[in-house]
Design a protein around this motif. Structure first.
Motif, short mmCIF file in Angstrom:
data_model
loop_
_atom_site.label_atom_id
_atom_site.label_comp_id
_atom_site.label_asym_id
_atom_site.label_seq_id
_atom_site.Cartn_x
_atom_site.Cartn_y
_atom_site.Cartn_z
N ASP A 45 49.99 29.48 40.39
CA ASP A 45 48.93 28.61 39.65
C ASP A 45 47.57 28.81 39.80
O ASP A 45 45.96 27.93 39.33
N ARG A 46 47.26 30.11 40.59
CA ARG A 46 45.82 30.72 41.21
C ARG A 46 45.28 30.84 39.40
O ARG A 46 46.02 31.40 39.46
N LYS A 47 43.75 30.70 39.61
CA LYS A 47 43.26 31.14 38.15
C LYS A 47 43.36 33.18 38.20
O LYS A 47 43.28 33.20 37.31
N GLN A 48 43.98 33.23 39.38
CA GLN A 48 43.36 35.58 39.02
C GLN A 48 43.81 35.36 40.75
O GLN A 48 43.55 35.07 42.37
N ARG A 49 45.04 36.25 40.98
CA ARG A 49 45.17 37.35 41.60
C ARG A 49 44.73 38.72 41.63
O ARG A 49 45.08 39.51 42.88
N LEU A 50 44.60 39.14 40.61
CA LEU A 50 44.37 40.60 40.42
C LEU A 50 43.08 40.77 39.86
O LEU A 50 43.42 40.39 38.47
N VAL A 51 42.50 42.33 40.14
CA VAL A 51 41.57 41.98 38.97
C VAL A 51 40.93 43.58 39.02
O VAL A 51 41.12 44.70 39.68
N VAL A 52 41.42 44.02 38.03
CA VAL A 52 40.83 45.73 37.69
C VAL A 52 40.03 45.69 36.74
O VAL A 52 39.31 45.49 35.80
N ALA A 53 38.89 46.16 37.87
CA ALA A 53 37.56 46.54 36.75
C ALA A 53 37.00 47.71 36.59
O ALA A 53 38.20 48.84 36.73
N ASN A 54 36.88 47.63 35.16
CA ASN A 54 37.06 48.83 34.51
C ASN A 54 35.54 49.97 34.59
O ASN A 54 34.36 50.05 34.52
N GLU A 55 35.66 51.07 36.50
CA GLU A 55 34.69 52.25 36.67
C GLU A 55 36.17 53.01 37.14
O GLU A 55 37.21 52.72 36.99
N PRO A 56 35.59 54.32 37.09
CA PRO A 56 36.73 55.63 37.10
C PRO A 56 36.36 55.63 39.14
O PRO A 56 35.48 54.56 39.57
N GLY A 57 37.25 56.17 39.51
CA GLY A 57 37.27 56.15 40.90
C GLY A 57 38.99 56.16 41.02
O GLY A 57 39.69 56.48 42.39
N ASP A 58 40.24 55.07 39.95
CA ASP A 58 41.15 54.85 40.68
C ASP A 58 41.40 53.96 42.27
O ASP A 58 42.32 55.23 42.75
N ALA A 59 40.85 53.23 42.18
CA ALA A 59 41.14 52.91 44.07
C ALA A 59 40.79 51.21 44.46
O ALA A 59 40.96 50.88 43.35
N LEU A 60 41.21 50.91 45.52
CA LEU A 60 40.78 49.75 45.92
C LEU A 60 39.69 49.69 46.11
O LEU A 60 38.11 49.70 46.27
N SER A 61 39.00 48.14 45.55
CA SER A 61 37.75 48.24 45.19
C SER A 61 37.50 46.94 45.97
O SER A 61 36.65 46.67 46.88
N PHE A 62 38.18 46.40 46.29
CA PHE A 62 37.91 44.80 47.34
C PHE A 62 39.48 43.95 47.53
O PHE A 62 40.37 43.82 47.16
N MET A 63 39.59 43.12 48.65
CA MET A 63 40.65 42.92 49.47
C MET A 63 39.77 41.23 49.78
O MET A 63 38.94 41.11 50.41
N GLY A 64 40.72 40.32 49.09
CA GLY A 64 40.43 38.98 49.08
C GLY A 64 41.34 37.78 50.04
O GLY A 64 42.04 37.76 49.51
N TRP A 65 40.86 37.94 51.31
CA TRP A 65 41.55 36.90 52.32
C TRP A 65 41.28 35.51 52.38
O TRP A 65 39.83 35.26 52.71
N GLU A 66 41.82 34.74 52.00
CA GLU A 66 41.38 33.69 52.75
C GLU A 66 41.17 32.65 53.91
O GLU A 66 41.84 32.77 54.47
N VAL A 67 40.52 31.66 53.59
CA VAL A 67 40.11 31.28 55.38
C VAL A 67 40.24 29.90 55.06
O VAL A 67 40.42 29.38 53.75
N GLU A 68 40.46 29.21 56.01
CA GLU A 68 41.58 27.74 56.21
C GLU A 68 39.88 27.03 55.77
O GLU A 68 39.99 25.82 54.91
N THR A 69 38.44 26.99 56.37
CA THR A 69 37.81 25.95 55.88
C THR A 69 36.41 26.43 55.90
O THR A 69 36.59 27.53 55.18
N ALA A 70 35.78 25.90 55.35
CA ALA A 70 34.47 26.31 54.38
C ALA A 70 34.03 27.24 56.34
O ALA A 70 32.80 28.10 56.54
N ASP A 71 33.91 26.52 57.24
CA ASP A 71 33.05 26.95 58.66
C ASP A 71 33.73 28.11 58.75
O ASP A 71 33.09 28.71 59.34
N ASP A 72 35.05 28.80 58.27
CA ASP A 72 35.44 29.37 58.77
C ASP A 72 34.18 31.15 58.57
O ASP A 72 34.29 31.57 59.15
#
Length: 323
Positions: A45-72
């Motif tokens: 149900d999440r709007k997005q889990r995987l993004v493939v950016a049209n850029e050369p390099g064939d590599a990891l671009s970013f990892m998104g880690w969720e935190v519990e609260t905005a204060d975190d």
């Protein structure tokens, strides 16, 4: 723990057509309209889990880690700043593109881009898989897991444990150094493979049934994409295979992953190797491939197997209903 799940991943690739077929047709994700030149995929149900950016390099671009609260986010930013790690607040535009309320960005000591985010957006329409399957095991366990190859694990282990609060699940030193970390009940959401060149090794997605994995396995064989044959891991007990992605790194498709109690878990060293059986790696140099094979044959000769009942809530539920 304030970081509670692997929320999303981004990769760079100029093979968008191949990625569209791979992520949708083989992995069973849902392709959504991301606009521009990027591809975006859902798993639930999440709007997005995987993004493939049209850029050369064939590599990891970013990892998104969720935190519990905005204060975190502020707490981690202060901790990283005190450790001389440059932290950037995510712009409103970037947050919108990631479909989250807030985020911060920084790099780990090996240069991998990390995004910590709060409050992911939920889609209003139902998830429609790219191929028929029962669904992915996500929810509080997150997207799955991500694994990095690093030249020196000793440089990165303290970063992830001391600064980001990742908890060590277990580790092994032969035939290659392996370190596994959890941030929730999934046995590991992150891992480091040492002793080789740096890069993205693989990410894992977990399906609802073994047949989902088997049918994907048939597709991967048909498309000549098998990197690891079907097998079962010794630490998280998952049954899986690995396919070569259009970017060269691997994607693990699995079922039956182990659920742990983070509060009671004790980290430990393992010496049984990564797999009870299977997971042959045809791409490896023959000498290293043989070492993995010998370890599996040793386990078989000693009768070492996973417990007869997989630590799987669905299975326990079925047993309870039948009893």
């Amino acid at each position: 723990m304030a970081i509670c799940a692997l929320g999303y991943l981004g990769v760079r690739s100029d093979n968008l057509d191949d990625w569209s077929e791979f992520a949708g047709g083989l992995l069973g994700m849902q392709k959504v309209d991301a606009g521009g030149q990027n591809l975006s995929f859902r798993m639930d149900d999440r709007k997005q889990r995987l993004v493939v950016a049209n850029e050369p390099g064939d590599a990891l671009s970013f990892m998104g880690w969720e935190v519990e609260t905005a204060d975190d986010l502020q707490r981690y930013a202060q901790r990283l700043d005190a450790a001389n790690i440059a932290v950037q607040p995510g712009s409103r535009d970037l947050a919108d593109r990631r479909f989250v309320e807030q985020l911060i960005q920084f790099d780990d000591p090996a240069g991998n881009r990390i995004e910590l985010f709060y409050k992911p957006m939920v889609a209003t329409d139902r998830f429609v898989p790219g191929r028929p399957h029962s669904g992915f095991k996500t929810g509080t366990l997150g997207m799955g897991h991500a694994v990095l190859c690093v030249a020196d694990p000793d440089l990165l282990v303290p970063f992830y444990t001391d600064l980001l609060d990742f908890q060590l699940s277990d580790y092994g030193l032969k035939p290659v150094p392996l370190y596994f970390f959890h941030v929730n009940g999934r046995h590991h959401s992150f891992a480091l493979v040492g002793g080789g060149s740096a890069g993205f090794h693989h990410f894992m997605i977990e399906f609802g049934t073994l047949d989902d994995v088997g049918q994907g396995h048939d597709l991967a064989i048909e498309q000549d994409l098998i990197a690891y044959t079907l097998g079962r891991h010794t630490n998280d007990w998952i049954t899986s295979f690995y396919a070569r992605s259009p970017s060269g790194f691997f994607v693990e498709s699995g079922w039956g992953g182990r659920i742990i109690d983070p509060a009671a878990w004790e980290p430990h060293e393992t010496s049984v190797g990564p797999s009870f059986w299977g997971h042959d790696r045809p791409y490896l140099p023959e000498e290293l491939r043989r070492k993995f094979k010998e370890k599996r044959l040793e386990l078989a000769a000693r009768g070492i197997q996973a417990p007869p009942i997989v630590d799987c809530p669905w299975l326990y539920g079925e047993i309870a209903k039948s009893g």
